[in-house]
Design a protein around this motif. Structure first.
Motif, PDB file in Angstrom:
ATOM      1  N   GLY A   1       0.824  -1.207   0.000  1.00  0.00           N
ATOM      2  CA  GLY A   1       0.000   0.000   0.000  1.00  0.00           C
ATOM      3  C   GLY A   1       0.852   1.249   0.000  1.00  0.00           C
ATOM      4  N   SER A   2       1.848   1.253   0.870  1.00  0.00           N
ATOM      5  CA  SER A   2       2.716   2.416   0.965  1.00  0.00           C
ATOM      6  C   SER A   2       3.533   2.599  -0.317  1.00  0.00           C
ATOM      7  CB  SER A   2       3.620   2.257   2.185  1.00  0.00           C
ATOM      8  OG  SER A   2       4.747   3.053   2.049  1.00  0.00           O
ATOM      9  N   ALA A   3       4.020   1.483  -0.870  1.00  0.00           N
ATOM     10  CA  ALA A   3       4.842   1.566  -2.078  1.00  0.00           C
ATOM     11  C   ALA A   3       4.018   2.025  -3.278  1.00  0.00           C
ATOM     12  CB  ALA A   3       5.495   0.215  -2.369  1.00  0.00           C
ATOM     13  N   LEU A   4       2.741   1.632  -3.302  1.00  0.00           N
ATOM     14  CA  LEU A   4       1.889   2.065  -4.420  1.00  0.00           C
ATOM     15  C   LEU A   4       1.721   3.575  -4.410  1.00  0.00           C
ATOM     16  CD1 LEU A   4      -0.976  -0.582  -4.663  1.00  0.00           C
ATOM     17  CD2 LEU A   4       0.840  -0.106  -6.307  1.00  0.00           C
ATOM     18  N   VAL A   5       1.627   4.142  -3.213  1.00  0.00           N
ATOM     19  CA  VAL A   5       1.512   5.596  -3.106  1.00  0.00           C
ATOM     20  C   VAL A   5       2.814   6.241  -3.587  1.00  0.00           C
ATOM     21  CG1 VAL A   5       1.243   7.523  -1.516  1.00  0.00           C
ATOM     22  CG2 VAL A   5      -0.146   5.461  -1.218  1.00  0.00           C
ATOM     23  N   THR A   6       3.940   5.692  -3.113  1.00  0.00           N
ATOM     24  CA  THR A   6       5.235   6.253  -3.493  1.00  0.00           C
ATOM     25  C   THR A   6       5.434   6.194  -5.009  1.00  0.00           C
ATOM     26  OG1 THR A   6       6.034   5.251  -1.465  1.00  0.00           O
ATOM     27  CG2 THR A   6       7.687   6.200  -2.925  1.00  0.00           C
ATOM     28  N   ARG A   7       5.030   5.070  -5.598  1.00  0.00           N
ATOM     29  CA  ARG A   7       5.208   4.848  -7.027  1.00  0.00           C
ATOM     30  C   ARG A   7       4.616   5.963  -7.871  1.00  0.00           C
ATOM     31  NH1 ARG A   7       4.838   0.512 -10.964  1.00  0.00           N
ATOM     32  NH2 ARG A   7       2.774   1.225 -11.515  1.00  0.00           N
ATOM     33  N   GLU A   8       3.518   6.558  -7.346  1.00  0.00           N
ATOM     34  CA  GLU A   8       2.849   7.593  -8.124  1.00  0.00           C
ATOM     35  C   GLU A   8       3.533   8.955  -7.979  1.00  0.00           C
ATOM     36  OE1 GLU A   8       0.607   6.640 -10.205  1.00  0.00           O
ATOM     37  OE2 GLU A   8       0.892   4.623  -9.379  1.00  0.00           O
ATOM     38  N   LEU A   9       4.479   9.046  -7.056  1.00  0.00           N
ATOM     39  CA  LEU A   9       5.118  10.348  -6.834  1.00  0.00           C
ATOM     40  C   LEU A   9       6.002  10.710  -8.028  1.00  0.00           C
ATOM     41  CD1 LEU A   9       6.090  10.054  -3.090  1.00  0.00           C
ATOM     42  CD2 LEU A   9       4.107  11.144  -4.108  1.00  0.00           C
TER      43      LEU A   9
ATOM     44  N   ALA B   1      10.370  10.375 -12.522  1.00  0.00           N
ATOM     45  CA  ALA B   1      11.607  10.950 -13.048  1.00  0.00           C
ATOM     46  C   ALA B   1      12.701   9.890 -13.101  1.00  0.00           C
ATOM     47  CB  ALA B   1      12.044  12.126 -12.190  1.00  0.00           C
ATOM     48  N   ALA B   2      12.793   9.094 -12.032  1.00  0.00           N
ATOM     49  CA  ALA B   2      13.823   8.067 -11.984  1.00  0.00           C
ATOM     50  C   ALA B   2      13.597   7.046 -13.090  1.00  0.00           C
ATOM     51  CB  ALA B   2      13.816   7.380 -10.617  1.00  0.00           C
ATOM     52  N   ARG B   3      12.298   6.731 -13.317  1.00  0.00           N
ATOM     53  CA  ARG B   3      11.980   5.749 -14.339  1.00  0.00           C
ATOM     54  C   ARG B   3      12.370   6.279 -15.721  1.00  0.00           C
ATOM     55  NH1 ARG B   3       8.063   2.647 -12.250  1.00  0.00           N
ATOM     56  NH2 ARG B   3       6.922   4.465 -11.603  1.00  0.00           N
ATOM     57  N   VAL B   4      12.019   7.554 -15.935  1.00  0.00           N
ATOM     58  CA  VAL B   4      12.348   8.171 -17.215  1.00  0.00           C
ATOM     59  C   VAL B   4      13.859   8.200 -17.398  1.00  0.00           C
ATOM     60  CG1 VAL B   4      12.286  10.317 -18.521  1.00  0.00           C
ATOM     61  CG2 VAL B   4      10.232   9.514 -17.335  1.00  0.00           C
ATOM     62  N   ALA B   5      14.579   8.462 -16.298  1.00  0.00           N
ATOM     63  CA  ALA B   5      16.041   8.528 -16.369  1.00  0.00           C
ATOM     64  C   ALA B   5      16.646   7.151 -16.573  1.00  0.00           C
ATOM     65  CB  ALA B   5      16.590   9.167 -15.102  1.00  0.00           C
ATOM     66  N   GLY B   6      15.813   6.124 -16.624  1.00  0.00           N
ATOM     67  CA  GLY B   6      16.315   4.805 -16.964  1.00  0.00           C
ATOM     68  C   GLY B   6      16.742   3.960 -15.776  1.00  0.00           C
ATOM     69  N   ALA B   7      16.237   4.315 -14.564  1.00  0.00           N
ATOM     70  CA  ALA B   7      16.585   3.495 -13.407  1.00  0.00           C
ATOM     71  C   ALA B   7      15.929   2.128 -13.548  1.00  0.00           C
ATOM     72  CB  ALA B   7      16.121   4.178 -12.121  1.00  0.00           C
ATOM     73  N   SER B   8      16.622   1.089 -13.130  1.00  0.00           N
ATOM     74  CA  SER B   8      16.073  -0.253 -13.250  1.00  0.00           C
ATOM     75  C   SER B   8      15.003  -0.471 -12.192  1.00  0.00           C
ATOM     76  CB  SER B   8      17.180  -1.277 -13.058  1.00  0.00           C
ATOM     77  OG  SER B   8      17.611  -1.245 -11.719  1.00  0.00           O
ATOM     78  N   GLY B   9      14.160  -1.492 -12.439  1.00  0.00           N
ATOM     79  CA  GLY B   9      13.115  -1.807 -11.484  1.00  0.00           C
ATOM     80  C   GLY B   9      13.685  -2.083 -10.105  1.00  0.00           C
ATOM     81  N   LEU B  10      14.793  -2.827 -10.094  1.00  0.00           N
ATOM     82  CA  LEU B  10      15.411  -3.189  -8.817  1.00  0.00           C
ATOM     83  C   LEU B  10      15.862  -1.938  -8.065  1.00  0.00           C
ATOM     84  CD1 LEU B  10      16.337  -5.667  -7.150  1.00  0.00           C
ATOM     85  CD2 LEU B  10      18.612  -5.270  -8.114  1.00  0.00           C
ATOM     86  N   ARG B  11      16.465  -1.010  -8.835  1.00  0.00           N
ATOM     87  CA  ARG B  11      16.972   0.198  -8.224  1.00  0.00           C
ATOM     88  C   ARG B  11      15.828   1.026  -7.636  1.00  0.00           C
ATOM     89  NH1 ARG B  11      21.284   3.603  -7.938  1.00  0.00           N
ATOM     90  NH2 ARG B  11      20.585   5.760  -7.877  1.00  0.00           N
ATOM     91  N   ILE B  12      14.738   1.128  -8.404  1.00  0.00           N
ATOM     92  CA  ILE B  12      13.595   1.897  -7.899  1.00  0.00           C
ATOM     93  C   ILE B  12      13.058   1.250  -6.634  1.00  0.00           C
ATOM     94  CG2 ILE B  12      11.193   2.482  -8.393  1.00  0.00           C
ATOM     95  CD1 ILE B  12      12.039   3.009 -11.264  1.00  0.00           C
ATOM     96  N   MET B  13      12.983  -0.087  -6.653  1.00  0.00           N
ATOM     97  CA  MET B  13      12.460  -0.779  -5.475  1.00  0.00           C
ATOM     98  C   MET B  13      13.321  -0.534  -4.245  1.00  0.00           C
ATOM     99  SD  MET B  13      11.097  -4.282  -7.255  1.00  0.00           S
ATOM    100  CE  MET B  13      12.124  -5.230  -6.237  1.00  0.00           C
ATOM    101  N   LEU B  14      14.633  -0.676  -4.426  1.00  0.00           N
ATOM    102  CA  LEU B  14      15.522  -0.587  -3.266  1.00  0.00           C
ATOM    103  C   LEU B  14      15.776   0.852  -2.827  1.00  0.00           C
ATOM    104  CD1 LEU B  14      18.156  -3.379  -3.978  1.00  0.00           C
ATOM    105  CD2 LEU B  14      16.178  -3.413  -2.452  1.00  0.00           C
ATOM    106  N   LYS B  15      15.890   1.750  -3.815  1.00  0.00           N
ATOM    107  CA  LYS B  15      16.267   3.124  -3.461  1.00  0.00           C
ATOM    108  C   LYS B  15      15.068   3.982  -3.091  1.00  0.00           C
ATOM    109  CE  LYS B  15      19.708   5.292  -4.117  1.00  0.00           C
ATOM    110  NZ  LYS B  15      20.706   5.777  -3.168  1.00  0.00           N
ATOM    111  N   HIS B  16      13.910   3.654  -3.652  1.00  0.00           N
ATOM    112  CA  HIS B  16      12.774   4.553  -3.434  1.00  0.00           C
ATOM    113  C   HIS B  16      11.611   3.894  -2.707  1.00  0.00           C
ATOM    114  CE1 HIS B  16      14.712   7.585  -5.826  1.00  0.00           C
ATOM    115  NE2 HIS B  16      14.872   6.708  -6.818  1.00  0.00           N
ATOM    116  N   LEU B  17      11.100   2.803  -3.274  1.00  0.00           N
ATOM    117  CA  LEU B  17       9.882   2.214  -2.705  1.00  0.00           C
ATOM    118  C   LEU B  17      10.124   1.713  -1.286  1.00  0.00           C
ATOM    119  CD1 LEU B  17       8.351   0.293  -5.738  1.00  0.00           C
ATOM    120  CD2 LEU B  17       8.099   2.671  -5.058  1.00  0.00           C
TER     121      LEU B  17
END
Lengths: 284, 314, 333
Positions: free
Chosen positions: A164-172, A177-193
């Motif tokens: 639930g919390s990660a779904l909210v973060t995902r929409e931020l 921006a990180a996704r557009v910049a080409g961050a990998s799924g793993l990186r987004i999960m570990l660094k942000h979500l």
């Protein structure tokens, strides 16, 4: 929750001022001390039997009385702190780690999400304690089975909260921006979500700690908990149960210890929730 | 509204299917050969073989799973090894006990938990609030079986007011039924009351801070109606969502409490099955538990639609 | 003056904070005559809404206190009324509408329930009569298709429609005083104008007095006859609206007026008042506007200026100056 040192300091100060957090912290600290210093606090061997002294009511020499084998209940309760807290801690850690992993994963990968959440729903279709009874019974009456069973029982709830919390973060926006910049799924999960879900995760794990202590006692009572002679609060009670009428002290004191530990963790969790995650209102 | 109900029912199907698979796999979890684990290590090879063929454990896993579903689809939940009776009939036999206990307990939990939560919220930050909240916290912190044993020592052994154990069907009189169940019901309710009071309090606090409460007061509505008419129904919305959790806690708790008070209910049946390694019984009972629980959650969601007009039309 | 409908004398409102009581409204006095329209203007945090909520005592009693002051409504001190007497005034004699129509209506009750409640409470109407009256009221506030709308839940209506419902509730018992706390702030500009028109029309047809609270000088100019300007919990200036716009006395008023966008002047950038409103928990020496005032005098920083007469029927909390003030750049509306 990525914090700079100043924010961290402010959070800690808020916690230090929170009344229920302080009380909870005090209770838990005392119990941890008791677990660590058990050999110094307890005057007697918690396991060796001395039939001569059986069924002594509480008195100066045996503050909590003795059990049917003449063992000092006080020493057993003090040593029991070790096993009970360990089960609570290990369950909180295991369900926290796996729950966080699954929660973040299913927030990141939508296709995985549909399947995983149905599995979690299915696991939650039986009461946690029942699931734990079934699993412990299958795995055998060991401390490790109790920890595995309780972790499995609480992972779905933790995973849901993290998701639930990660779904909210995902929409931020910064994730976008990180996704557009080409961050990998793993990186987004570990660094942000994951970091952003830390608050709710910590709160939930505290409550799981509390439930696990209660559940261990219930499992022991039903005969599928950690087996004697190593004392846990749960198995002291279940051993004292048959003598509860003439020797009420055997089961009274470990019960108080369980209530105190659970109360302490709940207070701690309430404090953490108020400070870290004011929106989170529903536990379990 | 009907579309919402149907949608919700369809959603429940995969959960039920996955749950059935999980319960099926419980048997594969047993260390070593499941047939040996069920029969016990001291069983003769013939006995082990009999169990193996009886449960179909000699067939390939996929085939076992398919026949498992085939049986479930025909309403066959298996046959107990120790009771010499089908799981369904064993459960039906014990159903009145567990339902009586759950019903009585819920009748105590709902009014007590909700009103305590409302009181605490209305008098927030006063001694009453602190008192209620400490009590609620104690309620969720004490092991129920321990409270049960203490309660038996006090009310049954020492005071002799209530029977210490056993169940009396309601057909033998309301009072015998009630007096046999009131003790376990209260013990069971304490945890739920604590839980519900805490949820209700925070829901109520949220509602009391809302603008429409101020509107009601500005209209000249008295405090009683502000709370009961304007705040309470809005408080019920989040409270209804935890009813599922409450029922789950109730069922889980009844497993333990039935054991303390020797009530021959479903919880006791499942524990009996586990201790006797009667896995068909355990699996069947778990399935029935799980299916009913999924249905209860569907019902809760429908009630939710009734309480909150915003969801009803959504 | 016997024709004062509402007279607030030296009202101070304090809230309990983490470290003691915080003064939100400090020594505020104002009067409102029967049938008059008073505007209270100021930034958020100026204490204007707090003052308004105090009239009906809508603050949480446990965490609010009024160390000084009286609120006389038709000769009764509102602060001294019993709960029962207070309820008899609320909604019947004094009604109030609020800023956010989205959250001010109860989401689980129908429009009919919410309008009828006031009628049944104060006029003892039965269910059928109050429902009938609710439809009439909805027609009065010009909600189309009132017969159907009356049975709907608030979430089915738009913001403007909900504010109309709030107005219908407020005027249901024909109150003598209507307090409108930022009634249009949450709405679109076009809807704002419609709501203000409706209020004006109802005021004249029902003969109500109105207190309009707004941070928007434009709204005040359009609606009010007399204006009270508040800053940091205090009244800094009070004047008839025309005089105030023609020649503001207090530099804060001047700043507010300068911040109104003007259609006839080509500006690239609107002037704003630099700085922000002070934290009410912090004590300030001297004039509260001092730190932001472009023409601050030394004496102002030592001792807060008193509210002194500054012309016919007007007062200002700013010392008379030796040199005449710069001619105002703002024309009256």
């Amino acid at each position: 929750m990525q914090l700079n040192p100043r924010q961290r300091y402010r959070l800690l100060r808020k916690l230090a001022r929170h009344r229920s957090f302080r009380i909870g912290f005090f209770i838990v600290a005392i119990l941890v001390l008791a677990a660590v210093l058990a050999p110094l606090i307890a005057q007697y061997d918690p396991i060796a039997m001395r039939i001569r002294f059986r069924f002594r009511p509480p008195q100066a020499a045996f503050p909590f009385g003795t059990d049917q084998f003449g063992r000092d209940v006080f020493s057993r309760v003090v040593y029991g702190t070790r096993l009970s807290l360990w089960i609570g801690l290990a369950t909180a850690l295991a369900s926290g780690v796996f729950g966080a992993f699954l929660g973040v994963l299913s927030a990141q990968y939508r296709r995985f999400d549909a399947l995983l959440m149905r599995v979690m729903d299915a696991l939650m279709a039986v009461p946690a304690i029942l699931l734990a009874i079934g699993l412990t019974a299958a795995l055998g009456p060991h401390t490790s089975s109790v920890i595995i069973a309780l972790s499995v029982a609480y992972i779905p709830r933790t995973a849901r909260i993290v998701r639930g919390s990660a779904l909210v973060t995902r929409e931020l926006e910064f994730i976008e921006a990180a996704r557009v910049a080409g961050a990998s799924g793993l990186r987004i999960m570990l660094k942000h979500l994951l970091p952003n879900a830390m608050g709710p995760l910590l709160v939930q794990s505290t409550f799981v700690f509390a439930y696990a202590i209660l559940a261990e006692a219930a499992l022991s009572f039903l005969g599928v908990g950690p087996s004697p002679p190593t004392p846990s609060w749960g198995n002291i009670i279940s051993e004292g149960r048959d003598h509860s009428v003439q020797a009420w002290w055997i089961m009274l004191f470990p019960g108080i210890a369980i209530s105190l530990a659970t109360l302490g963790m709940n207070l701690l969790g309430d404090g953490l929730r108020d400070v870290l995650d004011p929106r989170l209102k529903v536990e379990t | 509204m009907w579309r919402g109900v149907i949608y919700r029912l369809l959603q429940a199907i995969p959960v039920v299917v996955i749950f059935a698979v999980l319960v099926f796999m419980l048997l594969q979890l047993l260390p070593g050969d499941p047939a040996v684990a069920i029969a016990g290590s001291e069983a003769t090879p013939e006995a082990i073989d009999r169990i193996r063929t009886q449960l179909g454990l000699d067939r390939p896993l996929l085939e076992q799973l398919l026949s498992w579903f085939n049986r479930l689809a025909h309403g066959d939940f298996g046959k107990s090894l120790i009771l010499n009776q089908s799981v369904v009939s064993a459960v039906v036999e014990r159903l009145p006990v567990t339902l009586s206990l759950a019903f009585l307990s819920l009748m105590i939990t709902l009014p007590a938990g909700i009103s305590l939560g409302v009181l605490a919220a209305y008098w927030r930050n006063t001694w009453l609030d602190s008192f209620v909240m400490v009590t609620a916290l104690l309620g969720v912190s004490m092991p129920s079986f321990w409270l049960g044993i203490l309660s038996v020592i006090l009310f049954s052994v020492t005071l002799g007011w209530l029977p210490p154990a056993g169940y009396v069907p309601i057909t033998q009189g309301l009072w015998p039924w009630f007096s046999a169940l009131i003790q376990p019901a209260v013990v069971l309710a304490l945890f739920q009351i604590g839980f519900l009071a805490r949820i209700t309090r925070s829901a109520m606090l949220d509602v009391l801070d809302q603008d429409f409460i101020r509107t009601a007061r500005a209209k000249g509505v008295d405090e009683w109606h502000t709370i009961t008419k304007h705040a309470f129904r809005n408080t019920l919305i989040p409270v209804v969502t935890v009813t599922g959790i409450i029922i789950s806690l109730l069922i889980g708790g009844s497993v333990v409490v039935e054991q303390v008070f020797a009530l021959p209910g479903i919880g006791r049946l499942i524990v009996q099955g586990i201790l006797a390694r009667d896995y068909p019984l355990v699996q069947g009972t778990m399935l029935i538990f799980g299916f009913s629980f999924v249905m209860i959650n569907v019902l809760v969601d429908i009630v939710y639609m009734l309480v909150d007009p915003r969801v009803r039309f959504g | 003056m016997s024709d004062d409908l509402l007279k607030i004398d030296n009202l101070t409102v304090q809230f309990r904070g983490d470290a003691g009581w915080i003064t939100a409204v400090d020594d505020v006095s104002l009067t409102l005559r029967e049938g008059e329209t008073l505007g209270i203007v100021g930034e958020s945090g100026s204490g204007k809404s707090v003052t308004a909520l105090s009239i009906l005592r809508l603050h949480t009693a446990a965490t609010t206190r009024h160390p000084t002051g009286r609120i006389l409504y038709a000769g009764k001190d509102m602060l001294a009324l019993t709960a029962r007497q207070l309820r008899a005034v609320r909604g019947r004699e004094i009604a109030m509408i609020f800023q956010d129509p989205m959250s001010s209506l109860n989401p689980v009750l129908t429009i009919s329930d919410q309008i009828s409640e006031t009628l049944r409470l104060h006029q003892g109407l039965d269910a059928a009569a109050s429902r009938q009256r609710a439809v009439e009221l909805l027609e009065l506030v010009r909600i189309p298709d009132a017969k159907r709308r009356v049975d709907e839940y608030p979430h089915r209506l738009s913001g403007g429609m909900r504010q109309r419902v709030m107005i219908a509730i407020a005027i249901a018992c024909r109150p003598r005083l209507l307090i409108a706390d930022e009634p249009t702030t949450a709405l679109d500009v076009t809807i704002q104008a419609q709501i203000l028109d409706l209020l004006r029309e109802l005021q004249s047809s029902l003969g109500m007095s109105v207190i309009l609270i707004s941070h928007d000088m434009g709204v005040i100019a359009e609606f009010a006859r007399r204006v009270v300007v508040m800053y940091a919990g205090r009244v800094v200036e009070t004047a008839p609206v025309k005089d105030l716009f023609r020649q503001p006395v207090h530099p804060y008023t001047e700043g507010l007026l300068a911040a109104i966008p003007k259609l006839d002047v080509d500006v690239t950038r609107l002037p704003t008042i630099r700085g922000s409103i002070p934290d009410p928990a912090q004590a300030i020496q001297g004039c509260r506007y001092g730190p932001r005032c472009p023409v601050v005098l030394k004496q102002c920083l030592v001792e807060a200026p008193a509210l002194l007469p500054a012309g016919p029927a007007r007062f200002a909390r700013c010392p008379p100056r030796v040199t005449p003030r710069v001619a105002p750049r703002v024309g009256a509306p």
